[in-house]
Design a protein around this motif. Structure first.
Motif, short mmCIF file in Angstrom:
data_model
loop_
_atom_site.label_atom_id
_atom_site.label_comp_id
_atom_site.label_asym_id
_atom_site.label_seq_id
_atom_site.Cartn_x
_atom_site.Cartn_y
_atom_site.Cartn_z
N ASN A 181 3.45 -6.31 -9.38
CA ASN A 181 2.36 -5.64 -8.66
C ASN A 181 1.88 -6.53 -7.51
OD1 ASN A 181 0.77 -7.64 -9.80
ND2 ASN A 181 -0.17 -6.29 -11.34
N SER A 182 0.77 -6.16 -6.88
CA SER A 182 0.29 -6.91 -5.71
C SER A 182 -0.15 -8.33 -6.06
CB SER A 182 -0.88 -6.16 -5.06
OG SER A 182 -1.91 -5.94 -6.02
N ASP A 183 -0.40 -8.60 -7.36
CA ASP A 183 -0.78 -9.95 -7.81
C ASP A 183 0.42 -10.74 -8.29
OD1 ASP A 183 -3.52 -9.57 -7.31
OD2 ASP A 183 -3.76 -8.52 -9.22
N ASP A 184 1.59 -10.20 -8.06
CA ASP A 184 2.84 -10.83 -8.47
C ASP A 184 3.00 -10.88 -9.99
OD1 ASP A 184 5.07 -11.60 -7.06
OD2 ASP A 184 4.76 -13.72 -7.39
N LYS A 185 2.29 -10.00 -10.69
CA LYS A 185 2.44 -9.93 -12.15
C LYS A 185 3.58 -8.99 -12.51
CE LYS A 185 -2.38 -10.97 -13.25
NZ LYS A 185 -3.62 -10.52 -13.94
N LEU A 186 4.35 -9.39 -13.50
CA LEU A 186 5.50 -8.59 -13.93
C LEU A 186 5.03 -7.30 -14.59
CD1 LEU A 186 8.63 -8.55 -14.36
CD2 LEU A 186 8.20 -9.57 -16.60
N VAL A 187 5.53 -6.15 -14.08
CA VAL A 187 5.12 -4.85 -14.64
C VAL A 187 6.30 -4.01 -15.10
CG1 VAL A 187 2.97 -4.72 -13.32
CG2 VAL A 187 5.07 -3.78 -12.33
N GLY A 188 7.52 -4.40 -14.71
CA GLY A 188 8.67 -3.59 -15.12
C GLY A 188 9.98 -4.23 -14.71
N VAL A 189 11.06 -3.59 -15.17
CA VAL A 189 12.41 -4.05 -14.82
C VAL A 189 13.33 -2.85 -14.78
CG1 VAL A 189 13.02 -4.47 -17.25
CG2 VAL A 189 14.25 -5.68 -15.45
N VAL A 190 14.31 -2.90 -13.88
CA VAL A 190 15.29 -1.83 -13.79
C VAL A 190 16.67 -2.47 -13.62
CG1 VAL A 190 15.04 -1.58 -11.28
CG2 VAL A 190 15.91 0.33 -12.62
N SER A 191 17.66 -1.90 -14.28
CA SER A 191 19.01 -2.43 -14.17
C SER A 191 19.66 -1.94 -12.89
CB SER A 191 19.86 -2.02 -15.37
OG SER A 191 20.12 -0.63 -15.34
N LEU A 192 20.61 -2.70 -12.39
CA LEU A 192 21.33 -2.31 -11.18
C LEU A 192 22.06 -0.98 -11.40
CD1 LEU A 192 22.19 -3.05 -8.30
CD2 LEU A 192 24.14 -4.27 -9.27
N LYS A 193 22.59 -0.79 -12.60
CA LYS A 193 23.28 0.46 -12.92
C LYS A 193 22.33 1.65 -12.78
CE LYS A 193 25.49 2.89 -16.77
NZ LYS A 193 25.91 2.82 -18.21
N GLU A 194 21.13 1.53 -13.35
CA GLU A 194 20.14 2.60 -13.28
C GLU A 194 19.75 2.87 -11.84
OE1 GLU A 194 17.77 5.59 -14.81
OE2 GLU A 194 19.19 4.32 -15.90
N LEU A 195 19.64 1.81 -11.06
CA LEU A 195 19.27 1.94 -9.65
C LEU A 195 20.33 2.73 -8.88
CD1 LEU A 195 17.02 0.84 -7.69
CD2 LEU A 195 18.67 -0.93 -7.07
N VAL A 196 21.59 2.41 -9.11
CA VAL A 196 22.68 3.02 -8.36
C VAL A 196 22.83 4.51 -8.67
CG1 VAL A 196 25.20 3.04 -8.07
CG2 VAL A 196 23.95 0.87 -8.06
N ILE A 197 22.59 4.88 -9.93
CA ILE A 197 22.82 6.29 -10.31
C ILE A 197 21.59 7.17 -10.10
CG2 ILE A 197 24.55 5.62 -12.02
CD1 ILE A 197 22.48 6.11 -14.20
N SER A 198 20.45 6.58 -9.70
CA SER A 198 19.23 7.35 -9.51
C SER A 198 19.17 7.96 -8.11
CB SER A 198 18.00 6.46 -9.74
OG SER A 198 17.96 5.99 -11.06
N LYS A 199 18.39 9.03 -7.96
CA LYS A 199 18.22 9.70 -6.67
C LYS A 199 17.48 8.77 -5.70
CE LYS A 199 19.85 13.63 -8.26
NZ LYS A 199 21.17 14.16 -7.80
#
Length: 461
Positions: A181-199
């Motif tokens: 987020n804007s405070d540089d706190k970790l809020v999530g993660v996404v795999s490269l595979k998920e990124l590539v196959i998403s719209k």
């Protein structure tokens, strides 16, 4: 050009003898895949002069690649041979975590001078690593990863990756993309595979995983290794006390931690003080020193056995033949205790058991001890009735003494071998300290007490 350790070691030694180092001029010699092999070959050479001669033939940027793969003692030797200007250049070639390790190992007399010559921004990044304890997760982190904001779209994120690739700034690790987020706190993660196959129009926050597995900057490296194994991850994010993402630890970095711990446990299980240096780099005096402490302790502990025998001297005087079976009884007891301790140590290391399971372990190992004692008891009966009666010419009344004692000692040793590692863990001591030699020494003395007590009861001494 692929090389192996033994061939390269021989080539380096031959080059030292002939003065011909032409093989290092091969353009593929310093391919990334060869760097760990070169480091292993260097570490396996006993003569420091050969190592020094080889390294002087290499450009400083290549030494900076190799030095990160070497053990600390060898790195310290190498740093003493390199002038300050080249050390500064070498540190500039390294990632922050690698540079921090080198700075930490610099001789005190040159450390300050080198720090002053480093770029202030570069040193601030190195200092960030050095403020954490040596065995902490923070010291393993790399900043070569991609982090983005949750409001980015999939298309924007892919474009960022393309642009970074074009300018040669693509992170080393791209299997996961981390969301802050804007405070540089970790809020999530996404795999490269998920990124590539998403719209492309989807926002990252709609596809990211918020069920996060992460570790604290101050967590022990061994705990991080267990997290990676338990959750089958290729990398794990590291956060500070404010939940800010400070870096990630990848699986290849944690492999070294696993091997270090494995090596340390092997040495401790053999009652040897742990060391990181290759065997060939240690002098006979250093090796002797690593073993002497435990050896002296075990020698003194073994004196208990002599005291036990002395206290039952009257029993031995009346039945000298009892002494024939002392090595057999204590040897089997020590072996069964060592088997039990190794089994429990393995389960503790794999997090299958904890110190809270002591009563469960005692109950289970007692049953194991009973099964073993009956099996050993059958063998003991056969042995004593054959070797004992017909070869050693022992008296018949000694037969039940030996057999019953052996069965009781096996049960006792099995219990002791399982309990001591758990007690050590409760006391915040490395359970591996309860090694086979220690267990065997303890069981020797206590096993003899069992043996002579059984003898007194059966023989009415």
């Amino acid at each position: 050009m692929l090389i192996n350790v033994e061939e390269l070691k021989e080539a380096i030694i031959k080059a030292y003898e002939t003065g011909n180092y032409d093989f290092v001029d091969d353009p593929h010699f310093f391919d990334e895949i060869n760097i760990p092999i070169i480091a292993k070959a260097v570490s396996s050479i006993e003569d420091w002069n050969i190592i020094k001669s080889f390294l002087t033939k290499l450009p400083i940027e290549k030494i900076s690649l190799i030095i990160t793969e070497l053990d600390d003692s060898l790195v310290e030797k190498i740093l003493k041979e390199i002038d300050i200007k080249n050390i500064v250049q070498m540190i500039a070639e390294m990632d922050e975590e690698e540079a921090a390790e080198v700075v930490e190992q610099l001789p005190d007399e040159v450390k300050e001078e080198i720090i002053q010559k480093l770029d202030p921004k570069e040193y601030s990044e190195i200092a960030e690593y050095l403020k954490y304890p040596e065995n902490s997760a923070a010291r393993l982190t790399t900043k070569s990863f991609l982090k983005i904001y949750p409001y980015y779209t999939v298309g924007e994120t892919l474009e960022i990756i393309r642009r970074k690739a074009e300018i040669g700034d693509l992170p080393d690790f791209l299997n996961y993309i981390y969301i802050v987020n804007s405070d540089d706190k970790l809020v999530g993660v996404v795999s490269l595979k998920e990124l590539v196959i998403s719209k492309p129009y989807l926002q990252i926050k709609s596809i990211m995983t918020t069920k996060l597995v992460y570790c604290s900057a101050l967590d022990d490296k061994e705990e991080v290794a267990k997290l990676l194994r338990d959750y089958d991850l290729l990398a794990i994010p590291v956060v500070d006390k404010n939940q800010k993402l400070i870096g990630i630890i990848t699986h290849d970095d944690i492999i070294e931690v696993i091997f270090e711990e494995y090596s340390e446990d092997i040495l401790k299980s053999g009652a040897v003080e742990s060391f990181e240096e290759p065997y060939v780099q240690l002098t006979p005096f250093q090796l002797a020193f690593k073993r002497a402490t435990w050896l002296v302790f075990l020698f003194l502990a073994s004196s208990l056995t002599s005291n036990v025998i002395s206290s039952f001297s009257e029993t031995l005087e009346k039945y000298v033949q009892l002494s024939f079976f002392i090595p057999l009884l204590v040897g089997t007891g020590g072996n069964s205790g060592s088997q039990s301790s190794v089994t429990i140590l393995r389960s503790l290391a794999l997090n299958e058991l904890s110190e809270k399971d002591m009563f469960y372990i005692i109950k289970k190992e007692f049953k194991v001890g009973l099964f073993l004692s009956f099996q050993i008891g059958i063998v003991a009966v056969i042995y004593v009735l054959t070797m004992g009666i017909f070869v050693l010419k022992i008296r018949w009344e000694i037969v039940p003494v030996v057999v019953i004692s052996q069965m009781l000692i096996v049960v006792w040793a099995t219990l002791i071998g399982s309990i001591l590692p758990i007690i050590a863990k409760k006391l915040k001591i490395d359970p591996a300290v309860m090694s086979a030699p220690f267990i065997a020494t303890f069981v020797d003395a206590t096993g003899l007490i069992i043996y002579f007590t059984v003898a007194k009861l059966i023989l009415h001494i």
